[in-house]
Design a protein around this motif. Structure first.
Motif, PDB file in Angstrom:
ATOM      1  N   ILE A  49       0.841  -1.200   0.000  1.00 49.78           N
ATOM      2  CA  ILE A  49       0.000   0.000   0.000  1.00 49.78           C
ATOM      3  C   ILE A  49       0.881   1.257   0.000  1.00 49.78           C
ATOM      4  N   PHE A  50       1.966   1.213   0.780  1.00 47.44           N
ATOM      5  CA  PHE A  50       2.883   2.354   0.814  1.00 47.44           C
ATOM      6  C   PHE A  50       3.468   2.590  -0.576  1.00 47.44           C
ATOM      7  N   ALA A  51       3.842   1.483  -1.251  1.00 43.11           N
ATOM      8  CA  ALA A  51       4.388   1.619  -2.602  1.00 43.11           C
ATOM      9  C   ALA A  51       3.324   2.126  -3.559  1.00 43.11           C
ATOM     10  N   ALA A  52       2.051   1.716  -3.337  1.00 43.78           N
ATOM     11  CA  ALA A  52       0.981   2.144  -4.243  1.00 43.78           C
ATOM     12  C   ALA A  52       0.843   3.665  -4.224  1.00 43.78           C
ATOM     13  N   ALA A  53       1.053   4.294  -3.066  1.00 41.90           N
ATOM     14  CA  ALA A  53       0.970   5.751  -3.006  1.00 41.90           C
ATOM     15  C   ALA A  53       2.034   6.378  -3.901  1.00 41.90           C
ATOM     16  N   PHE A  54       3.260   5.843  -3.850  1.00 44.92           N
ATOM     17  CA  PHE A  54       4.331   6.391  -4.684  1.00 44.92           C
ATOM     18  C   PHE A  54       4.044   6.133  -6.153  1.00 44.92           C
ATOM     19  N   LEU A  75       1.099   5.821  -7.543  1.00 44.05           N
ATOM     20  CA  LEU A  75       0.055   6.768  -7.959  1.00 44.05           C
ATOM     21  C   LEU A  75       0.669   8.123  -8.255  1.00 44.05           C
ATOM     22  N   TYR A  76       1.573   8.551  -7.390  1.00 47.58           N
ATOM     23  CA  TYR A  76       2.263   9.823  -7.612  1.00 47.58           C
ATOM     24  C   TYR A  76       3.024   9.791  -8.931  1.00 47.58           C
ATOM     25  N   GLY A  77       3.709   8.660  -9.182  1.00 46.13           N
ATOM     26  CA  GLY A  77       4.461   8.546 -10.420  1.00 46.13           C
ATOM     27  C   GLY A  77       3.561   8.538 -11.643  1.00 46.13           C
ATOM     28  N   LEU A  78       2.384   7.916 -11.531  1.00 44.38           N
ATOM     29  CA  LEU A  78       1.471   7.853 -12.671  1.00 44.38           C
ATOM     30  C   LEU A  78       0.922   9.231 -12.994  1.00 44.38           C
ATOM     31  N   VAL A  79       0.594  10.006 -11.960  1.00 43.25           N
ATOM     32  CA  VAL A  79      -0.088  11.270 -12.207  1.00 43.25           C
ATOM     33  C   VAL A  79       0.905  12.387 -12.515  1.00 43.25           C
ATOM     34  N   PHE A  80       2.006  12.422 -11.770  1.00 42.72           N
ATOM     35  CA  PHE A  80       2.930  13.553 -11.904  1.00 42.72           C
ATOM     36  C   PHE A  80       4.164  13.208 -12.721  1.00 42.72           C
TER      37      PHE A  80
END
Lengths: 146, 231
Positions: free
Chosen positions: A43-48, A50-55
């Motif tokens: 889950i912690f990696a999923a946050a990063f 998501l950040y990588g996908l969007v930004f």
């Protein structure tokens, strides 16, 4: 990328702190509720991710430096193994947690078996988190083969 | 299983089957990747119905989250469409049918859902889980691991027949060494206890496997600095 997808960017910015917080909850509350190191790491990696996908991948790599993340892959396993070594040095068997018993700050710090599980779940979480981030960086960073 | 859970179970399993068939028939790989994510979310819901929230967590985070992202990342590097097969894949259909029938045949030997006499509750050490739960109670009594193991093997026989876990708790109170105070109590989540303590070596092995997988991906796919400009 900058001006595009304002809704995605705003929603991602709103969600990421809560994803991180939830991952920490799953990690440190996994002894009491569902969850544990593996789920928390993912889950912690999923946050990063998501950040990588969007930004964009470059922004994500500025937040989580690839060489630091790669080092943490090994650090997680080492935390797990070191817990076993410490129990050996304390006179028990490998990963026999009850020799980790101590009497500091009773009731606040985990002790005994609880401390052992806390440490190895931390090791699992660190390794899973960094491996997931590394795999994402590797996949996302490839250029299309011509 | 409760009857009113059927209203959740039947739609959930039907949706799982529909998604699986759709993914298998689909030629658009992008949509297929998204549908596998949906399949994982439905699977996570199914795990919740089966009272396995730990597995549901993993399924939702890994299956629906990370692996979908990785599949989309792979699709960005390859083609978005699968080539239509030249002829109907009879061999694959026959192998899948045989495997599926074998699996369904195998389920007849499985114990009923929630059966207290299922082998997983009785072997290898029936008292272990009950003892761990008893240790996890806030005011429960503690005993040493080796003491617990020996005691559990002693009580294994009658435990297998009546499976009253509370009886282990009470008898354990007489055996317990009682030099540890209540705050050293074990963790109440029995899944964590089994993974971290009972099967700690396994978990160390699994962590090493994840580490090895990460290293392998790094070796295969890492971008060396300056490689992009060179190639």
């Amino acid at each position: 990328m900058k001006a595009k997808f304002p809704i995605l960017r705003v929603v991602a910015k709103l969600l990421i702190p809560y994803i991180l917080l939830f991952a920490l909850y799953v990690q440190f509350h996994g002894d009491y509720g569902p969850g544990g190191g593996f789920q928390a790491g993912v889950i912690f990696a999923a946050a990063f991710i998501l950040y990588g996908l969007v930004f964009g991948l470059r922004s994500a790599e500025r937040v989580a430096r690839p060489h630091v993340v790669e080092a943490f892959m090994a650090i997680g396993v080492l935390v797990f193994g070191a817990t076993g070594i410490i129990t050996l040095l304390a006179g028990g068997n490998f990963l026999q947690y009850d020799v980790l018993d101590h009497h500091f700050a009773g009731g606040i710090l985990p002790a005994g078996e609880h401390l052992g599980m806390f440490l190895i779940e931390l090791g699992v979480g660190i390794t899973v988190f960094s491996v997931m981030i590394t795999i994402f960086f590797c996949f996302a960073g490839r250029e299309r083969a011509e | 299983m409760l009857d009113n859970e059927l209203f959740i179970i039947i739609p959930l399993l039907s949706l799982l089957a529909c998604t699986a068939v759709t993914v298998a028939r689909m030629r658009d790989l992008w949509a297929a990747a998204m549908l596998t994510g949906i399949f994982s979310i439905l699977g996570a819901g199914w795990m919740i119905v089966l009272d396995a929230p730990d597995v549901a967590f993993t399924e939702a985070a890994v299956g629906a989250g990370i692996s979908t992202v990785l599949m989309l990342g792979t699709l960005a590097l390859t083609s978005r469409k699968a080539k239509p097969p030249k002829r109907f894949p009879w061999t694959a259909l026959i192998i899948v049918s045989i495997t599926g029938s074998a699996l369904i045949y195998g389920t007849h030997d499985l114990p009923d859902f929630g059966d207290p006499n299922a082998p997983i509750h009785l072997y290898p050490n029936p008292g272990y889980v009950a003892l761990e739960i008893a240790k996890g109670e806030p005011h429960g009594h503690e005993s040493h691991e080796d003491d617990a193991g020996g005691h559990a093997t002693d009580s294994a026989h009658d435990e297998a027949h009546d499976s009253h876990h509370e009886s282990v708790d009470s008898t354990d109170a007489e055996h317990e060494t009682s030099h540890e105070s209540a705050h050293h109590g074990n963790t109440p989540n029995v899944v964590t206890v089994v993974l971290a303590s009972y099967r700690g070596f396994d978990t160390l092995g699994e962590t090493s496997v994840i580490f090895t997988a990460g290293i392998a991906v790094l070796i295969l796919l890492r971008r060396r600095s300056g490689q992009e400009s060179a190639s």
